[in-house]
Design a protein around this motif. Structure first.
Motif, PDB file in Angstrom:
ATOM      1  N   LYS A 105       0.783  -1.244  -0.012  1.00 50.99           N
ATOM      2  CA  LYS A 105       0.087   0.059  -0.230  1.00 50.99           C
ATOM      3  C   LYS A 105       0.779   1.235  -0.198  1.00 50.99           C
ATOM      4  O   LYS A 105       0.403   2.429  -0.540  1.00 50.99           O
TER       5      LYS A 105
ATOM      6  N   SER B 245       0.326   0.243   8.546  1.00 43.65           N
ATOM      7  CA  SER B 245       1.240  -0.957   7.955  1.00 43.65           C
ATOM      8  C   SER B 245       2.071  -1.206   9.037  1.00 43.65           C
ATOM      9  O   SER B 245       2.736  -2.235   9.041  1.00 43.65           O
TER      10      SER B 245
ATOM     11  N   ASN C 223      -9.401   0.392   4.117  1.00 39.98           N
ATOM     12  CA  ASN C 223      -8.795   0.108   2.949  1.00 39.98           C
ATOM     13  C   ASN C 223      -9.824   0.035   1.989  1.00 39.98           C
ATOM     14  O   ASN C 223      -9.828   0.800   0.981  1.00 39.98           O
TER      15      ASN C 223
ATOM     16  N   GLN D 268      -6.496   4.951  -3.371  1.00 36.87           N
ATOM     17  CA  GLN D 268      -5.121   4.068  -3.260  1.00 36.87           C
ATOM     18  C   GLN D 268      -5.131   3.839  -4.905  1.00 36.87           C
ATOM     19  O   GLN D 268      -3.729   3.810  -5.116  1.00 36.87           O
TER      20      GLN D 268
END
Length: 328
Positions: free
Chosen positions: A62, A294, A315, A322
């Motif tokens: 990510k 993360s 997410n 993203q």
């Protein structure tokens, strides 16, 4: 031994690292020793912090986006700077000093590169123009150039092996150059901020322009990166300028090199330098999107299922954003 000369440049036999030149009291000696230990300890902490930053960004898909490459470059510069700063208080060699000043210049130029990159991101519209111009390979080449320029500039004094050249580079040229670069960077960040502040997405455009959603995301993304690096820029100014001021003073009055007060000021300013490398990872932790999540995903295996569900929800909410970020 305090110098009585008011010369504007050092003598041929002058060596600021010669301990016989200084006459220190027991209290001053303890302060200097404490500052040297503080430089090494804070640098050790900075090494660990920046190692974690690099590991988290590289180890998380990510976060492997183009503009975070500059974050990795800045963390790498801070990491090597801090690693050399651990040694320098106890082994003051000119080559070591030149190398760890190279890492410092890398940090300065990387912060400038981020400003230029974000200016391009909000100036080149539609976003496809920026994506075609600013590729991951070109950003990597930019980072390599930053390192090459920094090494060349700081190794000149070592290769020249001339006290007068070293005196001018460290006393005037580099501090002045750093201040000019800092000023240019601040101006660029202000320009980017003005562009973002004037951005007003139109609902009509959103229906007719296929890139309008990407433009909105790009601007939002730039705003977040801008806030992060404005904080880094301010921290760097507070931490770096005292050392440049000390160097200016020593350039215009070299006799200060033989003053105990100057020696204390020199090492205190050096400690502030190292604190910058230690503070930057904390800024990443608080401001970079997805960094804490993360980090937890990589290192905190004992996180509760609720935290994992929250991370998954985040997410899902930012999936579109993203997708665009991967191309930035």
């Amino acid at each position: 031994m305090a110098a009585e000369s008011n010369a504007t440049m050092p003598n041929d036999d002058y060596d600021p690292y010669d301990p016989d030149l200084y006459e220190t009291s027991e209290t001053a000696a303890r302060i200097l020793l404490g500052l040297r230990y503080a430089v090494s300890i804070s640098s050790g902490v900075a090494v660990l912090e920046n190692l974690l930053v690099i590991f988290v960004i590289i180890g998380t898909r990510k976060l492997r986006v183009k503009h975070y490459g500059f974050v990795v470059n800045l963390a790498l510069g801070d990491l090597l700077f801090a690693a050399l700063a651990i040694v320098f208080p106890w082994y003051e060699h000119h080559a070591i000093f030149a190398l760890f000043m190279s890492c410092y210049v890398v940090s300065v130029l990387t912060i400038l590169a981020v400003a230029i990159n974000r200016l391009l991101a909000v100036s080149l519209m539609p976003p496809s123009r920026y994506d075609s111009l600013v590729t991951g390979g070109r950003l990597f080449v930019a980072c390599v150039i930053i390192w090459a320029v920094s090494l060349i500039l700081n190794l000149i004094s070592v290769m020249a092996n001339d006290d007068l050249v070293t005196f001018w580079i460290y006393g005037l040229i580099r501090p002045m150059t750093v201040f000019v670069i800092w000023l240019i960077t601040a101006i660029l960040y202000f320009v980017v901020y003005r562009k973002i502040a004037r951005f007003t997405p139109s609902s009509a455009d959103a229906k007719t322009e296929p890139d309008s959603g990407q433009i909105t995301v790009r601007v939002s993304q730039t705003r977040k990166v801008l806030i992060t690096f404005i904080i880094i820029l301010l921290v760097s100014f507070v931490c770096w300028m005292p050392y440049s001021i000390v160097r200016f003073i020593s350039f215009f009055d070299p006799s200060q090199f033989f003053s105990t007060k100057f020696d204390v000021a020199y090492w205190f300013a050096g400690l502030l330098y190292c604190l910058s490398a230690m503070i930057n990872p904390v800024i990443y932790w608080g401001k970079l999107d997805g960094f804490r999540e993360s980090f937890n995903a990589l290192f905190c295996c004992c996180c509760s299922k609720q935290s994992e569900r929250n991370y998954a929800d985040d997410n899902d909410k930012t999936e579109f954003e993203q997708t665009v970020a991967d191309a930035v």
